[in-house]
Motif scaffolding. Structure first.
Motif, short mmCIF file in Angstrom:
data_model
loop_
_atom_site.label_atom_id
_atom_site.label_comp_id
_atom_site.label_asym_id
_atom_site.label_seq_id
_atom_site.Cartn_x
_atom_site.Cartn_y
_atom_site.Cartn_z
N SER A 25 0.83 -1.20 0.00
CA SER A 25 0.00 0.00 0.00
C SER A 25 0.87 1.25 0.00
CB SER A 25 -0.91 0.02 1.23
OG SER A 25 -0.16 0.29 2.41
N ARG A 26 0.27 2.37 -0.39
CA ARG A 26 1.00 3.64 -0.35
C ARG A 26 1.35 4.01 1.09
NH1 ARG A 26 -2.43 8.08 0.92
NH2 ARG A 26 -4.61 7.52 0.75
N PHE A 27 0.53 3.57 2.04
CA PHE A 27 0.79 3.85 3.45
C PHE A 27 2.06 3.14 3.91
CE2 PHE A 27 -3.82 3.96 2.78
CZ PHE A 27 -4.07 5.29 3.08
N ALA A 173 -0.85 -0.81 9.75
CA ALA A 173 -2.11 -1.54 9.69
C ALA A 173 -2.81 -1.36 8.34
CB ALA A 173 -3.04 -1.10 10.82
N LEU A 174 -2.52 -0.24 7.66
CA LEU A 174 -3.19 0.06 6.38
C LEU A 174 -2.44 -0.56 5.22
CD1 LEU A 174 -4.19 3.75 7.09
CD2 LEU A 174 -5.63 1.71 7.25
N ALA A 179 1.66 -4.96 8.13
CA ALA A 179 3.09 -5.28 8.08
C ALA A 179 3.88 -4.62 9.19
CB ALA A 179 3.65 -4.85 6.73
N PHE A 180 4.95 -5.31 9.60
CA PHE A 180 5.94 -4.77 10.53
C PHE A 180 7.06 -4.17 9.69
CE2 PHE A 180 3.90 -8.16 12.92
CZ PHE A 180 3.59 -7.52 14.10
N ILE A 181 7.58 -3.05 10.15
CA ILE A 181 8.68 -2.39 9.45
C ILE A 181 9.86 -2.31 10.41
CG2 ILE A 181 9.45 -0.27 8.30
CD1 ILE A 181 6.40 0.31 7.85
N TYR A 182 10.98 -2.89 9.99
CA TYR A 182 12.22 -2.83 10.76
C TYR A 182 13.06 -1.70 10.19
CZ TYR A 182 10.95 -7.77 11.63
OH TYR A 182 10.30 -8.93 11.94
#
Length: 187
Positions: A25-27, A173-174, A179-182
């Protein structure tokens, strides 16, 4: 609708390497790029560029002194990326395992920032570890490595590689799925 359907078909056919059935997603793209100072970087590398959703967000932020190199092993996605015409973009149809050798072929010594959408959890462990090691070694001091995953499987591994205090965890969440971002910094 055609591009989304094509992405879905290719993702289903290559689930073992694509790791998803929907584009980012763009988010998610915006959150991954937040905090990267495009004014102070020379080279940014994208690993697992897919059909170019995040690539396009990176290209929108590039400054005249920036260059983007994308690594994509899926032939259909690679062909889609080649359609993006941008003078600061290089697209490679090779594995991120060869990151250092490939950036050197392009005339660069180090990377300032790496954005990765690679599905590390489904890539064989030896290969994913090689990719992480290449990524770490290629980064300049204070360089950033940003990785998204759908699980927390790689949180400990990244903290071991970059150091506990140099890995921050974010959540988006969007995105489907969320997704989790490290966000990792090489010190």
């Amino acid at each position: 609708m055609g591009k989304k359907l094509n992405f879905f078909k290719e993702a289903v056919l290559t689930a073992k390497t694509s790791g998803t059935i929907t584009p980012s997603s763009r988010f998610l793209a915006e959150k991954m790029l937040k905090g990267i100072n495009f004014n102070n970087i020379n080279l940014i590398v994208e690993l697992g560029s897919g059909n170019g959703v995040i690539t396009k967000h990176i290209l929108d932020k590039l400054q005249p002194n920036n260059h983007l190199i994308c690594f994509e092993i899926n032939e259909m996605f690679y062909q889609e990326l080649l359609k993006i015409e941008h003078p600061q973009l290089t697209v490679l149809n090779t594995s991120a395992e060869f990151l250092i050798a490939e950036i050197q072929k392009q005339g660069f010594k180090n990377v300032d920032s790496i954005i990765s959408s690679l599905p590390l959890s489904i890539i064989p462990k030896e290969i994913s570890q090689n990719i992480l090691n290449e990524s770490y070694k290629s980064l300049n001091s204070n360089g950033t490595y940003v990785q998204f995953q759908y699980t927390l499987d790689y949180y400990k591994k990244l903290k071991k590689l970059f150091g506990k205090e140099n890995v921050r965890l974010k959540f988006e969440a969007l995105n489907i799925p969320p997704a989790f971002i490290y966000k990792c910094t090489k010190k």
